[in-house]
Design a protein around this motif. Structure first.
Motif, mmCIF file in Angstrom:
data_model
loop_
_atom_site.group_PDB
_atom_site.id
_atom_site.type_symbol
_atom_site.label_atom_id
_atom_site.label_comp_id
_atom_site.label_asym_id
_atom_site.label_seq_id
_atom_site.Cartn_x
_atom_site.Cartn_y
_atom_site.Cartn_z
ATOM 1 N N ALA A 32 0.832 -1.206 0.000
ATOM 2 C CA ALA A 32 0.000 0.000 0.000
ATOM 3 C C ALA A 32 0.867 1.257 0.000
ATOM 4 N N ASN A 33 0.366 2.298 -0.622
ATOM 5 C CA ASN A 33 1.079 3.577 -0.654
ATOM 6 C C ASN A 33 1.138 4.207 0.730
ATOM 7 N N SER A 34 2.214 4.913 0.967
ATOM 8 C CA SER A 34 2.372 5.717 2.175
ATOM 9 C C SER A 34 2.878 7.074 1.704
ATOM 10 N N PHE A 35 1.975 8.028 1.658
ATOM 11 C CA PHE A 35 2.308 9.341 1.110
ATOM 12 C C PHE A 35 2.854 10.269 2.187
ATOM 13 N N ARG A 36 3.804 11.116 1.791
ATOM 14 C CA ARG A 36 4.272 12.177 2.688
ATOM 15 C C ARG A 36 3.148 13.205 2.819
ATOM 16 N N PRO A 37 2.998 13.788 3.996
ATOM 17 C CA PRO A 37 1.920 14.772 4.177
ATOM 18 C C PRO A 37 1.961 15.910 3.157
ATOM 19 N N THR A 39 2.809 15.883 0.042
ATOM 20 C CA THR A 39 2.414 15.506 -1.326
ATOM 21 C C THR A 39 1.176 14.620 -1.358
ATOM 22 N N ARG A 40 0.631 14.298 -0.189
ATOM 23 C CA ARG A 40 -0.452 13.312 -0.092
ATOM 24 C C ARG A 40 -1.614 13.589 -1.041
ATOM 25 N N PHE A 41 -2.190 14.779 -0.992
ATOM 26 C CA PHE A 41 -3.394 15.074 -1.764
ATOM 27 C C PHE A 41 -3.139 14.997 -3.267
ATOM 28 N N ALA A 42 -2.142 15.724 -3.744
ATOM 29 C CA ALA A 42 -1.878 15.784 -5.185
ATOM 30 C C ALA A 42 -1.413 14.442 -5.736
ATOM 31 N N LEU A 43 -0.462 13.799 -5.060
ATOM 32 C CA LEU A 43 0.079 12.536 -5.575
ATOM 33 C C LEU A 43 -0.964 11.426 -5.545
#
Length: 193
Positions: A32-37, A39-43
């Protein structure tokens, strides 16, 4: 065909490039993806949108598939579990090589790549504090994984996150007992007890 099995940012770029080149893309998703805060929304939105450009979306476990569908991926994603060769392996003296003391011991195999050795230093310190340092062997990174597994009585995988762990499959193929945390696709491989 372009076959990707990488992180969200590279998947986004690869899918767009494949579309522009007129090449079908298969995205193979391992965890599962783990996005940095930051870049979370856009990525996340870009990853979900470009997933629709893929000719096929393949997850290594039901848990991984579920995580991507919850993220916003199309539900057409398929699951193809990881697999391993079931050839036998021999420990060939490895127990003697790593056996520094008699009796039970923990042999930790692998390199602390994510924390540049900080986690290993913390484990070594903890072993000292508990008075078990002479029973813990830090074997480091090795290129003879099958041999290491063949020498083990029990293989432990105390992961915080997983997709479908290859080491569990490899240990089971060699008939080794496995103790693991119930994260990711691990419960799809092991049954409690």
């Amino acid at each position: 065909v372009l076959h990707t099995h990488t992180l969200a940012g590279a998947n986004v770029t690869s899918r767009v490039a494949a579309r522009l080149a007129g090449v079908p893309v298969v995205s193979h998703l391992h965890i599962a993806n783990s996005f940095r805060p930051s870049t979370r929304f856009a990525l996340r939105r870009l990853d979900n949108w470009t997933a629709r450009l893929a000719a096929a979306l393949v997850a290594v476990s039901e848990d991984t598939r579920r995580a991507y569908v919850e993220q916003g991926y199309p539900t057409r994603m398929r699951v193809v579990h990881n697999g391993v060769e079931t050839a036998s392996a021999s420990a060939n003296g490895l127990r003697e090589e790593l056996a520094k003391v008699d009796g039970a011991r923990a042999i930790l195999v692998g390199a602390d790549l994510e924390h540049r050795g900080a986690y290993e230093r913390e484990l070594r310190q903890r072993a000292e504090e508990l008075g078990v340092a002479e029973r813990v062997v830090f074997a480091g990174a090795r290129d003879d994984a099958a041999r290491v597994l063949a020498a083990a009585d029990v293989v432990a995988l105390p992961s915080w996150t997983e997709g479908l762990p290859m080491v569990v499959l490899e240990a089971m193929a060699l008939g080794r007992a496995v103790v693991a945390t119930p994260v990711g696709g691990t419960p799809e491989l092991l049954e409690d007890g």
